[in-house]
Write an enzyme that holds these catalytic residues in place. Structure first.
Site, short mmCIF file in Angstrom:
data_model
loop_
_atom_site.label_atom_id
_atom_site.label_comp_id
_atom_site.label_asym_id
_atom_site.label_seq_id
_atom_site.Cartn_x
_atom_site.Cartn_y
_atom_site.Cartn_z
CG LEU A 1 -8.83 -4.56 -7.49
CD1 LEU A 1 -10.33 -4.38 -7.69
CD2 LEU A 1 -8.48 -4.52 -6.02
CG ASP A 2 -5.14 -10.66 -5.87
OD1 ASP A 2 -4.20 -10.08 -6.43
OD2 ASP A 2 -5.10 -11.07 -4.69
CG PHE A 3 -8.84 -14.33 -11.61
CD1 PHE A 3 -9.32 -14.05 -12.88
CD2 PHE A 3 -9.30 -15.49 -10.98
CE1 PHE A 3 -10.23 -14.88 -13.51
CE2 PHE A 3 -10.20 -16.33 -11.60
CZ PHE A 3 -10.67 -16.03 -12.87
CB THR B 1 -10.06 -9.09 -5.36
OG1 THR B 1 -9.20 -9.96 -4.62
CG2 THR B 1 -10.55 -7.99 -4.44
NE ARG C 1 -6.05 -14.32 -2.11
CZ ARG C 1 -5.78 -14.84 -3.30
NH1 ARG C 1 -5.40 -14.03 -4.29
NH2 ARG C 1 -5.88 -16.14 -3.49
#
Length: 940
Positions: free
Chosen positions: A66-68, A70, A177
């Protein structure tokens, strides 16, 4: 969902092979950079040290990313086989994922399929971003597919937004995104792919959350649904207006959907090991789920208010959320299974638990809540535990202690423990954290006496079975009891947060005797030393002389490696290094001396030298100064500072950095010097350029920074148009509020102050507590109910004036004893006995547990004993309470290099019981209190 911390990791699914965590926003999953003070990997190691796998780089196997920015569901495999089975599901595209998001604008179609190929952006300055096919500089675009379903239209901070559910059917980097941005509806708070907007107007996080996850492995189906974070009860900026599609319908659809791309002939058999949240609970149209509706009924505080998620969730535990509800508690409630599931899914929210709404719970529902808190290991603080213990006692639940959290047992009325249950009770309580009783000296003493009484015989020498019973309570034992105890006392001492000087001496005596499980020092090997855990950092220089040199060096390497990997605190690593290097220096000094002067004897330090874990053994601080060139230092500052340098060596590095950067250290290098921050003067900090909030977090989140440096660091940030946000305040810690200037505190926006959570300002000087209370009162005074006002103002009450305390005494808020003992003693002593009785309400009996706390002593001495007799305080207090740190004062950080890391001797045993206090102890205690009073007057 509040910002992440080491304590508030939420687990939404757990089996023998997998965990699914509810990852916080703005949190990295892992990092090889030792400067990262908080990552998901470190949260997991802290919560589940027994599950960490030393054969992996980070201790845990993350099945996906998961992105930083998110938040949400992320799966962790607990063994190699499980990781392989999950990987196979991802490779075969059999995983179902769904995200919730707030996107800019009102999406007109109720359902959209987004089909833009995504590639890597090669444009200069954008090389770490993605782009859609046809964009200038977009390289190697690959087919990408996302389904978007609209849930609600509404406003966020006055701007039109849509709440949507996103299902990625492919797995490209930043896919959701990029697709939302390409659709013309970028995700709110996405600073990379969002519309160009004034950064001042950006929300506190990116509004993208991994809501649902299903991984149908052959052995089990991993299925988890996380709480919806985009509710007005949790973020008052979000105001839904029109319901397009109820979320609960989509949850049911997700659960019944067949697995994507099933194997030939394979049937879907995915049913989770625990029930998913009931459809109405995560949220529904217009955010009128039971959680939001019940929370808003109690918490509504007008525009801009931030409702307490902990209170909203606690109320939801007694609510039916499948249909309209009336205000208050319904007759029916959640059963034990449902409550336990909700606690499991919302463990981080329940850390905001407080007792006022819980006091309305029926007995069975309170019992269910307490059992769930235990099973999910929700970490609560002393102020929560003390009042919860009183609720449990009033409801007759104390006898169910075996299914209660061990920390809760520490606060129970020990006189109510039945003799038949004594050993079982103490054994369970001894698994808790006795540091939580810091403000309850009499309770800590009583716990010790009860534990020893449970042994049922004279306890001149503690046996192995005694030690098994006493657990962490051994940390309060005196040194003679440790030395004479069974050698297995080491297992107990490993659980102590710190050892006193006398306990450290006792430990070394015990180890030197050779009677412990690891044998005499001369027989030690690396494995035996590592078995000691943190106790090995207390080994004295004298004892190291008896250890084989090769073994000592191997252990030194392992300590440096553990420190670099973030598995050992700076405090512990530096204690070990100081002791070991002292031993090495003594052994060298006993040999014929050779002339060194200021010349480099060991050879010039190179990059390879700095990557040697024995670097500090080969180069003392004198040789570091002589052999380290500025060119090598400039290029290798990071690997050098990954060693736990002694204070003298740190000063050498600082002096050399001044030669390299005579006009101040560049901002990109400030991230590397967190361990040196305490050495810099205010004038030197004034030469720095601090333009990023991340730089402020890195510098001030470190426990190495001194108090008076806080104002200077923040001011440099503010001078560059920085903004003190709630996220920044949470990241640097509440105690940093103590050292902000009055002007800096005053310019914090009310909305950001609300987001700061419940900071611990107990280390502040009284004058700064008064300022912080005034600011908090300004922010929270217009809340709609006194209950909500008290919940929000409670962390700041140590600065409250007498009028405020008298107001709260009339408001029937039942203040907990931990908050009470932290009040301004000079305001507290002016409260009448009746006012204190009203202020504490249902918790008034806890005064007996804290009667030797200095603030309680001062208050008692301000009243006649006849007035106190009705509260069970008819015996004069003894001024016995002496802690490592007097209350209501400011202290230097304990982790500074000059501190040897050993607690003062007074912390080794609980405060003396009333009947055993001698005049020799009482008089110094009185002098301590007089000095405390003098310091308070100086602060004013």
């Amino acid at each position: 969902m509040e910002p992440g911390s080491m304590e508030n990791l939420s687990i939404v699914y757990q089996s023998s092979d997998f965990l699914v965590v509810n990852k916080h926003w703005d949190l990295r999953i892992d990092s090889k950079t030792w400067r990262e003070t908080l990552t998901l990997q470190k949260q997991l190691c802290h919560r589940f040290p027994e599950l960490a796998d030393p054969d992996t780089c980070y201790g845990f196997r993350f099945c996906h990313q998961l992105d930083f920015s998110t938040s949400g569901a992320l799966c962790v495999a607990l063994n190699k086989a499980a990781a392989g089975s999950a990987y196979k599901c991802f490779k075969e595209r059999r995983v179902t994922k769904a995200y919730l998001a707030l996107v800019r604008g009102h999406v007109q179609e109720s359902q959209v399929t987004i089909n833009y190929a995504i590639g890597r952006n090669s444009t200069e300055g954008r090389t770490h971003t993605m782009c859609i096919e046809g964009t200038h500089g977009c390289e190697n675009p690959k087919p990408s597919l996302t389904e978007l379903l609209v849930l609600e239209h509404g406003l966020y901070a006055g701007d039109p937004v849509s709440k949507v559910l996103l299902k990625p059917l492919t797995g490209r980097t930043h896919q959701l995104r990029v697709h939302c941005s390409a659709l013309g509806h970028p995700i709110v708070g996405d600073l990379t792919y969002g519309q160009a907007e004034d950064q001042e107007d950006q929300p506190f996080r990116m509004m993208l959350h991994a809501f649902y996850l299903r991984i149908p492995t052959q052995a089990e189906c991993v299925e988890a649904c996380t709480p919806d974070p985009f509710l007005p009860a949790l973020d008052a900026c979000w105001s839904p207006r029109t319901c397009i599609r109820p979320l609960e319908q989509l949850i049911q659809a997700l659960q019944t959907d067949p697995d994507p791309n099933p194997m030939d002939g394979e049937q879907r058999s995915c049913s989770p090991s625990a029930p998913l949240p009931r459809p109405g609970l995560p949220g529904s149209c217009h955010c009128q789920s039971g959680l939001a509706r019940q929370g808003s009924a109690v918490l509504s505080s007008g525009p801009g208010a931030l409702a307490s998620p902990g209170l909203a969730l606690l109320l939801s535990l007694t609510a039916h959320c499948s249909g309209p509800q009336t205000k208050g508690f319904p007759k029916g409630g959640l059963n034990a299974s449902e409550a336990n599931t909700w606690v499991r899914d919302n463990a981080s929210l329940l850390q905001n638990f407080w007792c006022l709404p819980a006091s309305q719970l029926p007995r069975e529902e309170l019992s269910t809540l307490i059992r769930s808190l235990a099973s999910q290991r929700v970490p609560l603080k002393a102020w929560q535990l003390s009042c919860l213990a009183n609720l449990a006692e009033r409801q007759g639940l104390q006898d169910d202690f075996r299914s209660h959290p061990p920390n809760l047992l520490l606060f129970y009325n020990l006189s109510q423990v039945r003799e038949a249950n004594c050993r079982a009770f103490i054994h369970h309580a001894a698994q808790g954290d006795t540091e939580l009783l810091a403000n309850l000296p009499d309770q800590r003493t009583a716990l010790q006496h009860t534990a020893l009484a449970c042994l049922g015989r004279p306890h001149l020498q503690l046996s192995a079975s005694d030690l098994g019973l006493l657990g962490v309570l051994v940390c309060d034992m005196e040194a003679p009891q440790i030395v004479t105890a069974d050698p297995r006392v080491l297992e107990n001492l490993r659980r102590c947060p710190r050892l006193t000087l006398m306990q450290t001496t006792a430990l070394n005596t015990l180890l030197d005797s050779g009677k412990t499980q690891i044998g005499p020092p001369g027989s030690w090997n690396l494995e035996r030393l590592q078995a000691l855990g943190p106790l090995a950092t207390y080994i004295s220089p004298h004892l190291w002389e008896k250890v084989q040199e090769a073994v000592g060096l191997d252990f030194f390497r392992s300590v440096v490696a553990a420190y670099r990997a973030g598995q050992l605190s700076r405090h512990d690593a530096r204690r070990f290094v100081t002791n070991f290097l002292e031993f090495k220096a003594n052994s060298v000094s006993s040999r014929p001396k050779r002339r060194t002067g200021s010349s480099c004897v060991r050879g010039n330090i190179t990059a390879a030298t700095l990557h040697d874990d024995l670097f500090l053994v080969h180069y003392d601080c004198t040789q570091l100064e002589s052999c380290l060139g500025t060119r090598v230092l400039r290029a290798n500052l990071d690997p050098l500072l990954q060693h736990p340098l002694p204070a003298e060596c740190q000063r050498v590095v600082k002096a050399k950095l001044a030669q390299i950067y005579p006009h101040g250290i560049p901002e990109d290098q400030l991230h590397l010097i967190t361990s040196l921050v305490y050495l810099y003067s205010l004038a030197e900090i004034g030469q720095w350029n601090i333009t990023s909030g991340e730089t402020v977090m890195v510098l001030l989140a470190s426990d190495a920074a001194l108090e008076n440096q806080t104002e200077a660091v923040l001011q440099k940030f503010l001078d560059h148009n920085g903004k003190v946000t709630g996220a920044l305040l949470v990241a640097i810690g509440g105690s940093r509020l103590c050292w902000m200037s009055l002007k800096q505190i005053q310019i914090i926006q009310p909305s950001e102050f609300r987001l700061a959570g419940a900071p611990d300002i107990s280390p502040c000087p009284q004058s700064r507590k008064d300022v912080l209370f005034a600011k908090a009162h300004e922010v929270f005074r217009n809340t709609s109910t006194v209950e909500e006002y008290y919940y929000l103002i409670r962390p700041y009450l140590s600065g409250a004036p007498l009028e405020e305390l008298q107001y709260l005494a009339k408001a029937n808020i039942s203040m907990d004893i931990d908050t009470f003992t932290n009040l301004n003693p000079f305001m507290l002593k002016n409260l009448s006995v009746d006012s204190v009785r009203s202020l504490l309400g249902q918790n008034v009996g806890d005064l007996k547990k804290a009667r030797n706390h200095p603030n309680v002593i001062l208050w008692m001495h301000s009243h006649n004993m006849s007035d106190l007799s009705g509260m069970g305080l008819d015996t004069s207090p003894t001024l016995a309470y002496v802690t490592n740190s007097p209350p209501n004062t400011a202290y230097p950080p304990s982790d500074l290099p000059e501190n040897d890391g050993i607690a003062p001797a007074s912390g080794g045993s609980p405060p003396a019981h009333l009947g055993y206090l001698s005049l020799a102890v009482a008089l110094p205690s009185i002098l301590l209190w007089l000095l405390l009073c003098q310091r308070y007057l100086q602060d004013q």
